[in-house]
Motif scaffolding. Structure first.
Motif, PDB file in Angstrom:
ATOM      1  N   ALA A   1       3.174  16.494   3.142  1.00  0.00           N
ATOM      2  CA  ALA A   1       2.090  15.559   2.813  1.00  0.00           C
ATOM      3  C   ALA A   1       2.614  14.129   2.775  1.00  0.00           C
ATOM      4  N   THR A   2       3.783  13.929   2.200  1.00  0.00           N
ATOM      5  CA  THR A   2       4.387  12.598   2.123  1.00  0.00           C
ATOM      6  C   THR A   2       4.791  12.107   3.511  1.00  0.00           C
ATOM      7  N   LEU A   3       5.423  12.960   4.280  1.00  0.00           N
ATOM      8  CA  LEU A   3       5.865  12.602   5.625  1.00  0.00           C
ATOM      9  C   LEU A   3       4.685  12.112   6.468  1.00  0.00           C
ATOM     10  N   VAL A   4       3.635  12.908   6.508  1.00  0.00           N
ATOM     11  CA  VAL A   4       2.471  12.562   7.336  1.00  0.00           C
ATOM     12  C   VAL A   4       1.754  11.330   6.782  1.00  0.00           C
ATOM     13  N   ALA A   5       1.507  11.317   5.470  1.00  0.00           N
ATOM     14  CA  ALA A   5       0.776  10.196   4.866  1.00  0.00           C
ATOM     15  C   ALA A   5       1.540   8.891   5.033  1.00  0.00           C
ATOM     16  N   PHE A   6       2.834   8.902   4.763  1.00  0.00           N
ATOM     17  CA  PHE A   6       3.625   7.678   4.880  1.00  0.00           C
ATOM     18  C   PHE A   6       3.699   7.193   6.316  1.00  0.00           C
ATOM     19  N   PHE A   7       3.911   8.102   7.249  1.00  0.00           N
ATOM     20  CA  PHE A   7       4.001   7.696   8.649  1.00  0.00           C
ATOM     21  C   PHE A   7       2.699   7.033   9.095  1.00  0.00           C
ATOM     22  N   LEU A   8       1.574   7.641   8.738  1.00  0.00           N
ATOM     23  CA  LEU A   8       0.278   7.117   9.173  1.00  0.00           C
ATOM     24  C   LEU A   8      -0.106   5.825   8.452  1.00  0.00           C
ATOM     25  N   VAL A   9       0.114   5.762   7.140  1.00  0.00           N
ATOM     26  CA  VAL A   9      -0.252   4.570   6.380  1.00  0.00           C
ATOM     27  C   VAL A   9       0.631   3.381   6.769  1.00  0.00           C
ATOM     28  N   GLU A  10       1.834   3.658   7.196  1.00  0.00           N
ATOM     29  CA  GLU A  10       2.764   2.597   7.588  1.00  0.00           C
ATOM     30  C   GLU A  10       2.373   1.962   8.934  1.00  0.00           C
ATOM     31  N   MET A  11       1.548   2.638   9.718  1.00  0.00           N
ATOM     32  CA  MET A  11       1.129   2.103  11.022  1.00  0.00           C
ATOM     33  C   MET A  11       0.363   0.797  10.819  1.00  0.00           C
TER      34      MET A  11
ATOM     35  N   LYS B   1       0.824  -1.204   0.000  1.00  0.00           N
ATOM     36  CA  LYS B   1       0.000   0.000   0.000  1.00  0.00           C
ATOM     37  C   LYS B   1       0.868   1.268   0.000  1.00  0.00           C
ATOM     38  N   THR B   2       1.973   1.265   0.739  1.00  0.00           N
ATOM     39  CA  THR B   2       2.808   2.459   0.777  1.00  0.00           C
ATOM     40  C   THR B   2       3.525   2.689  -0.549  1.00  0.00           C
ATOM     41  N   MET B   3       3.812   1.631  -1.291  1.00  0.00           N
ATOM     42  CA  MET B   3       4.395   1.816  -2.618  1.00  0.00           C
ATOM     43  C   MET B   3       3.358   2.442  -3.553  1.00  0.00           C
ATOM     44  N   LEU B   4       2.130   1.996  -3.445  1.00  0.00           N
ATOM     45  CA  LEU B   4       1.066   2.615  -4.244  1.00  0.00           C
ATOM     46  C   LEU B   4       0.870   4.070  -3.843  1.00  0.00           C
ATOM     47  N   LEU B   5       0.993   4.369  -2.552  1.00  0.00           N
ATOM     48  CA  LEU B   5       0.916   5.757  -2.079  1.00  0.00           C
ATOM     49  C   LEU B   5       2.031   6.590  -2.690  1.00  0.00           C
ATOM     50  N   ALA B   6       3.239   6.036  -2.773  1.00  0.00           N
ATOM     51  CA  ALA B   6       4.368   6.757  -3.379  1.00  0.00           C
ATOM     52  C   ALA B   6       4.066   7.126  -4.828  1.00  0.00           C
ATOM     53  N   ILE B   7       3.465   6.203  -5.560  1.00  0.00           N
ATOM     54  CA  ILE B   7       3.118   6.464  -6.960  1.00  0.00           C
ATOM     55  C   ILE B   7       2.058   7.556  -7.061  1.00  0.00           C
ATOM     56  N   ILE B   8       1.067   7.507  -6.186  1.00  0.00           N
ATOM     57  CA  ILE B   8       0.002   8.521  -6.194  1.00  0.00           C
ATOM     58  C   ILE B   8       0.563   9.891  -5.835  1.00  0.00           C
ATOM     59  N   LEU B   9       1.423   9.947  -4.824  1.00  0.00           N
ATOM     60  CA  LEU B   9       2.020  11.224  -4.432  1.00  0.00           C
ATOM     61  C   LEU B   9       2.896  11.791  -5.546  1.00  0.00           C
ATOM     62  N   ALA B  10       3.631  10.913  -6.216  1.00  0.00           N
ATOM     63  CA  ALA B  10       4.491  11.363  -7.320  1.00  0.00           C
ATOM     64  C   ALA B  10       3.656  11.944  -8.453  1.00  0.00           C
ATOM     65  N   ALA B  11       2.536  11.299  -8.758  1.00  0.00           N
ATOM     66  CA  ALA B  11       1.667  11.803  -9.820  1.00  0.00           C
ATOM     67  C   ALA B  11       0.993  13.111  -9.406  1.00  0.00           C
ATOM     68  N   ARG B  12       0.619  13.207  -8.142  1.00  0.00           N
ATOM     69  CA  ARG B  12      -0.112  14.378  -7.663  1.00  0.00           C
ATOM     70  C   ARG B  12       0.776  15.608  -7.566  1.00  0.00           C
ATOM     71  N   PHE B  13       1.980  15.455  -7.001  1.00  0.00           N
ATOM     72  CA  PHE B  13       2.828  16.609  -6.728  1.00  0.00           C
ATOM     73  C   PHE B  13       3.895  16.862  -7.785  1.00  0.00           C
ATOM     74  N   ASN B  14       4.349  15.807  -8.471  1.00  0.00           N
ATOM     75  CA  ASN B  14       5.431  15.943  -9.445  1.00  0.00           C
ATOM     76  C   ASN B  14       6.657  16.632  -8.827  1.00  0.00           C
ATOM     77  N   ARG B  15       6.980  16.250  -7.590  1.00  0.00           N
ATOM     78  CA  ARG B  15       8.137  16.771  -6.851  1.00  0.00           C
ATOM     79  C   ARG B  15       8.904  15.586  -6.275  1.00  0.00           C
ATOM     80  N   PRO B  16       9.619  14.835  -7.119  1.00  0.00           N
ATOM     81  CA  PRO B  16      10.218  13.575  -6.665  1.00  0.00           C
ATOM     82  C   PRO B  16      11.189  13.709  -5.490  1.00  0.00           C
ATOM     83  N   VAL B  17      12.010  14.751  -5.456  1.00  0.00           N
ATOM     84  CA  VAL B  17      12.985  14.874  -4.371  1.00  0.00           C
ATOM     85  C   VAL B  17      12.272  15.092  -3.040  1.00  0.00           C
ATOM     86  N   ALA B  18      11.282  15.958  -3.020  1.00  0.00           N
ATOM     87  CA  ALA B  18      10.527  16.209  -1.782  1.00  0.00           C
ATOM     88  C   ALA B  18       9.795  14.946  -1.324  1.00  0.00           C
TER      89      ALA B  18
END
Length: 189
Positions: free
Chosen positions: A105-115, A19-36
């Motif tokens: 957004a990534t920090l918070v989403a990843f931390f919470l989804v990883e729980m 699920k977190t890998m899918l979240l990474a793909i969604i965040l990348a598509a949404r923000f288009n800011r790969p380094v952040a």
């Protein structure tokens, strides 16, 4: 070194299709800011997995004994079986619009989804197995980054080319082998 190598390998394989890998793909598509996004994943994983590895290593310290070691070995086998169940990313898991930017957004989403996620539970078990929170955290974080950085950079192109079922079966097999190895060591020695 076993703690570092095993933690990296197990989590890298377990994370593929998670699920977190899918979240990474969604965040990348949404923000288009790969380094952040990559830095957000790194920070969230370090925090989450350090706490998980610490819980596991402290549990091993306080609860060391036959029944605890048996529970850890069986947890690896259970993780192998859990890995066979593909993750789905639900609509309510998707990150909402954020005024804080890609990193936060990534920090918070990843931390919470990883729980409670497979990789967090695995990190607890690895912490208990190796009793070294720092090496396990470095290894599990490296594994998360090995799986998620390509997901951020290549997006859904990677999902079309990587046979997720094969990777899922390989990860499940690795968990079961580790669990059985621990059982044999426990019962034989």
């Amino acid at each position: 070194m076993d703690a570092l190598f095993t933690s990296t390998l197990v989590v890298a394989l377990a994370e593929i299709g998670d699920k977190t890998m899918l979240l990474a793909i969604i965040l990348a598509a949404r923000f288009n800011r790969p380094v952040a996004i990559i830095l957000g994943i790194l920070a969230a994983t370090l925090a989450n997995h350090f706490l998980a590895a610490l819980v596991g290593s402290q549990a091993a310290y306080w609860l060391d004994g036959f029944w605890f070691r048996l529970a850890v070995a069986l947890s690896f086998i259970a993780m192998g079986l859990w890995t066979l169940i593909p993750d789905r990313f639900e609509d309510d898991d998707k990150p909402a619009a954020s005024r804080f930017g890609a990193f936060t957004a990534t920090l918070v989403a990843f931390f919470l989804v990883e729980m409670g996620d497979k990789t967090q539970v695995t990190t607890i078990a690895l912490g208990a197995r190796f009793e070294n929170a720092v090496l396990v955290t470095i290894g599990t974080t490296a594994g998360m980054m090995l799986a998620n950085v390509p997901a951020v950079l290549l997006g859904d192109r990677i999902l079309r080319r990587v046979p997720l079922n094969v990777v899922r079966y390989l990860a499940a097999g690795l968990f079961v082998v580790i669990g059985l190895w621990m059982l044999l060591a426990l019962l034989g020695g």
